[in-house]
Design a protein around this motif. Structure first.
Motif, PDB file in Angstrom:
ATOM      1  N   LEU A  80       0.861  -1.167   0.000  1.00 41.43           N
ATOM      2  CA  LEU A  80       0.000   0.000   0.000  1.00 41.43           C
ATOM      3  C   LEU A  80       0.906   1.227   0.000  1.00 41.43           C
ATOM      4  CD1 LEU A  80      -2.683  -1.046   2.635  1.00 41.43           C
ATOM      5  CD2 LEU A  80      -2.895  -1.051   0.142  1.00 41.43           C
ATOM      6  N   TYR A  81       0.526   2.234  -0.764  1.00 39.05           N
ATOM      7  CA  TYR A  81       1.295   3.466  -0.821  1.00 39.05           C
ATOM      8  C   TYR A  81       0.622   4.486   0.086  1.00 39.05           C
ATOM      9  CZ  TYR A  81       3.814   1.339  -4.635  1.00 39.05           C
ATOM     10  OH  TYR A  81       4.589   0.487  -5.385  1.00 39.05           O
ATOM     11  N   VAL A  82       1.079   4.546   1.334  1.00 39.32           N
ATOM     12  CA  VAL A  82       0.499   5.432   2.331  1.00 39.32           C
ATOM     13  C   VAL A  82       1.038   6.842   2.086  1.00 39.32           C
ATOM     14  CG1 VAL A  82       0.258   5.907   4.795  1.00 39.32           C
ATOM     15  CG2 VAL A  82       0.325   3.542   3.978  1.00 39.32           C
ATOM     16  N   PRO A  83       0.139   7.811   1.845  1.00 40.80           N
ATOM     17  CA  PRO A  83       0.621   9.172   1.605  1.00 40.80           C
ATOM     18  C   PRO A  83       1.190   9.778   2.885  1.00 40.80           C
ATOM     19  CG  PRO A  83      -1.772   9.153   1.762  1.00 40.80           C
ATOM     20  CD  PRO A  83      -1.312   7.712   1.839  1.00 40.80           C
ATOM     21  N   PRO A  84       2.186  10.642   2.757  1.00 41.67           N
ATOM     22  CA  PRO A  84       2.736  11.264   3.965  1.00 41.67           C
ATOM     23  C   PRO A  84       1.745  12.272   4.543  1.00 41.67           C
ATOM     24  CG  PRO A  84       3.779  12.178   2.010  1.00 41.67           C
ATOM     25  CD  PRO A  84       2.870  11.071   1.542  1.00 41.67           C
ATOM     26  N   ALA A  85       1.626  12.258   5.845  1.00 43.46           N
ATOM     27  CA  ALA A  85       0.755  13.218   6.529  1.00 43.46           C
ATOM     28  C   ALA A  85       1.467  14.561   6.608  1.00 43.46           C
ATOM     29  CB  ALA A  85       0.431  12.722   7.929  1.00 43.46           C
ATOM     30  N   PRO A  86       0.718  15.637   6.669  1.00 42.58           N
ATOM     31  CA  PRO A  86       1.365  16.939   6.869  1.00 42.58           C
ATOM     32  C   PRO A  86       2.150  16.927   8.190  1.00 42.58           C
ATOM     33  CG  PRO A  86      -0.968  17.206   6.317  1.00 42.58           C
ATOM     34  CD  PRO A  86      -0.734  15.741   6.559  1.00 42.58           C
ATOM     35  N   ALA A  87       3.343  17.467   8.166  1.00 40.46           N
ATOM     36  CA  ALA A  87       4.193  17.466   9.364  1.00 40.46           C
ATOM     37  C   ALA A  87       3.501  18.098  10.569  1.00 40.46           C
ATOM     38  CB  ALA A  87       5.519  18.170   9.056  1.00 40.46           C
ATOM     39  N   PRO A  88       2.754  19.201  10.423  1.00 43.25           N
ATOM     40  CA  PRO A  88       2.085  19.762  11.604  1.00 43.25           C
ATOM     41  C   PRO A  88       1.030  18.819  12.200  1.00 43.25           C
ATOM     42  CG  PRO A  88       2.217  21.403   9.862  1.00 43.25           C
ATOM     43  CD  PRO A  88       2.632  20.086   9.272  1.00 43.25           C
ATOM     44  N   ALA A  89       0.379  18.012  11.359  1.00 46.54           N
ATOM     45  CA  ALA A  89      -0.603  17.055  11.875  1.00 46.54           C
ATOM     46  C   ALA A  89       0.096  16.010  12.742  1.00 46.54           C
ATOM     47  CB  ALA A  89      -1.364  16.393  10.728  1.00 46.54           C
ATOM     48  N   LEU A  90       1.203  15.477  12.246  1.00 45.35           N
ATOM     49  CA  LEU A  90       1.957  14.496  13.026  1.00 45.35           C
ATOM     50  C   LEU A  90       2.489  15.116  14.307  1.00 45.35           C
ATOM     51  CD1 LEU A  90       3.264  11.746  13.462  1.00 45.35           C
ATOM     52  CD2 LEU A  90       5.157  12.491  11.990  1.00 45.35           C
ATOM     53  N   ARG A  91       3.032  16.314  14.230  1.00 39.80           N
ATOM     54  CA  ARG A  91       3.555  16.977  15.434  1.00 39.80           C
ATOM     55  C   ARG A  91       2.461  17.166  16.481  1.00 39.80           C
ATOM     56  NH1 ARG A  91       6.623  20.101  11.896  1.00 39.80           N
ATOM     57  NH2 ARG A  91       5.095  21.791  11.972  1.00 39.80           N
ATOM     58  N   SER A  92       1.260  17.520  16.024  1.00 37.06           N
ATOM     59  CA  SER A  92       0.173  17.750  16.988  1.00 37.06           C
ATOM     60  C   SER A  92      -0.213  16.450  17.700  1.00 37.06           C
ATOM     61  CB  SER A  92      -1.043  18.387  16.304  1.00 37.06           C
ATOM     62  OG  SER A  92      -1.717  17.470  15.472  1.00 37.06           O
ATOM     63  N   VAL A  93      -0.170  15.340  16.986  1.00 34.92           N
ATOM     64  CA  VAL A  93      -0.481  14.048  17.606  1.00 34.92           C
ATOM     65  C   VAL A  93       0.631  13.644  18.570  1.00 34.92           C
ATOM     66  CG1 VAL A  93      -0.761  11.574  17.147  1.00 34.92           C
ATOM     67  CG2 VAL A  93      -1.989  13.247  15.746  1.00 34.92           C
ATOM     68  N   LEU A  94       1.871  13.812  18.161  1.00 35.67           N
ATOM     69  CA  LEU A  94       2.993  13.458  19.044  1.00 35.67           C
ATOM     70  C   LEU A  94       2.992  14.314  20.307  1.00 35.67           C
ATOM     71  CD1 LEU A  94       5.819  12.892  16.396  1.00 35.67           C
ATOM     72  CD2 LEU A  94       4.419  11.175  17.585  1.00 35.67           C
ATOM     73  N   THR A  95       2.632  15.581  20.182  1.00 31.30           N
ATOM     74  CA  THR A  95       2.534  16.459  21.347  1.00 31.30           C
ATOM     75  C   THR A  95       1.435  15.971  22.282  1.00 31.30           C
ATOM     76  OG1 THR A  95       3.366  18.346  20.089  1.00 31.30           O
ATOM     77  CG2 THR A  95       2.130  18.839  22.098  1.00 31.30           C
ATOM     78  N   ALA A  96       0.288  15.596  21.716  1.00 41.13           N
ATOM     79  CA  ALA A  96      -0.819  15.085  22.538  1.00 41.13           C
ATOM     80  C   ALA A  96      -0.427  13.777  23.221  1.00 41.13           C
ATOM     81  CB  ALA A  96      -2.069  14.903  21.698  1.00 41.13           C
TER      82      ALA A  96
END
Length: 194
Positions: free
Chosen positions: A3-19
């Motif tokens: 499966l070719y998983v598209p990259p998530a926007p970096a700010p979206a990932l950062r917000s999840v990692l912060t949470a």
């Protein structure tokens, strides 16, 4: 096929990692599996979440990107999901969740990986039917945030699916959309009693 998983926007990932790094956010989540997770957690497999706006008479189906969902893993198992949303200031953490759609999505993704054709996985929500599907987009080069639902794309309803629609059974979008159109079309009103 992979499966070719598209990259998530970096700010979206950062917000999840912060949470995930915030004990307050995790406790407030009220997701028992996430609160009980032992050891480190990680955000994996970002999937763009699109919403089906409507099914037109021509069979086209406009969708809009509403967020990104990350599976949250602790050790070898998925314990929750984290959703992000687009705000006027950019991508922001929305909430943690758990429930049957997470295990169902994992199962559908495993089956998709075993298919002979490569796909780009996405999630497609049909709010009026309380329905979530794994959307297997045939054009793997599309940006995960863009692209429209093609007739040959596959839709895999996740469990629990609405009555009369089989969960975990791949449907060509061209075949499933008429069923959804029928479900979404209001029944004609009967005349008033005499």
């Amino acid at each position: 096929m992979p499966l070719y998983v598209p990259p998530a926007p970096a700010p979206a990932l950062r917000s999840v990692l912060t949470a995930l790094g915030s004990p307050t956010a995790v406790r407030a989540a009220r997701t028992p599996s996430l609160c009980a997770a032992k050891g480190p957690t990680s955000a994996e497999l970002p999937l763009p979440v699109h919403e089906l706006d409507r099914v037109t008479a021509a069979g086209t189906s406009p969708t809009k990107l509403t967020g990104w969902r990350f599976l949250i893993r602790s050790g070898e198992r998925t314990v929750a999901a984290a959703d992000t949303m687009l705000t006027p200031d950019g991508w922001a953490f929305s909430h943690f969740c758990e429930g049957p759609y997470i295990a169902s999505a994992e199962r559908a993704l495993r089956h998709a990986e075993a298919m002979p054709t490569a796909y780009q996985p996405r999630l497609l929500s049909v709010p009026e039917l309380y329905m979530l599907t794994l959307w297997l987009h045939a054009d793997c080069t599309d940006d995960g945030a863009a692209g429209s639902l093609a007739p040959t794309d596959l839709l895999v309803p996740l469990a629990p699916a609405p009555p009369g629609i089989a969960a975990h059974r791949p449907h060509r979008a061209a075949d499933l959309l008429p069923v959804l159109t029928h479900r979404l079309t209001p029944a004609p009103l009967l005349g008033s009693p005499a």
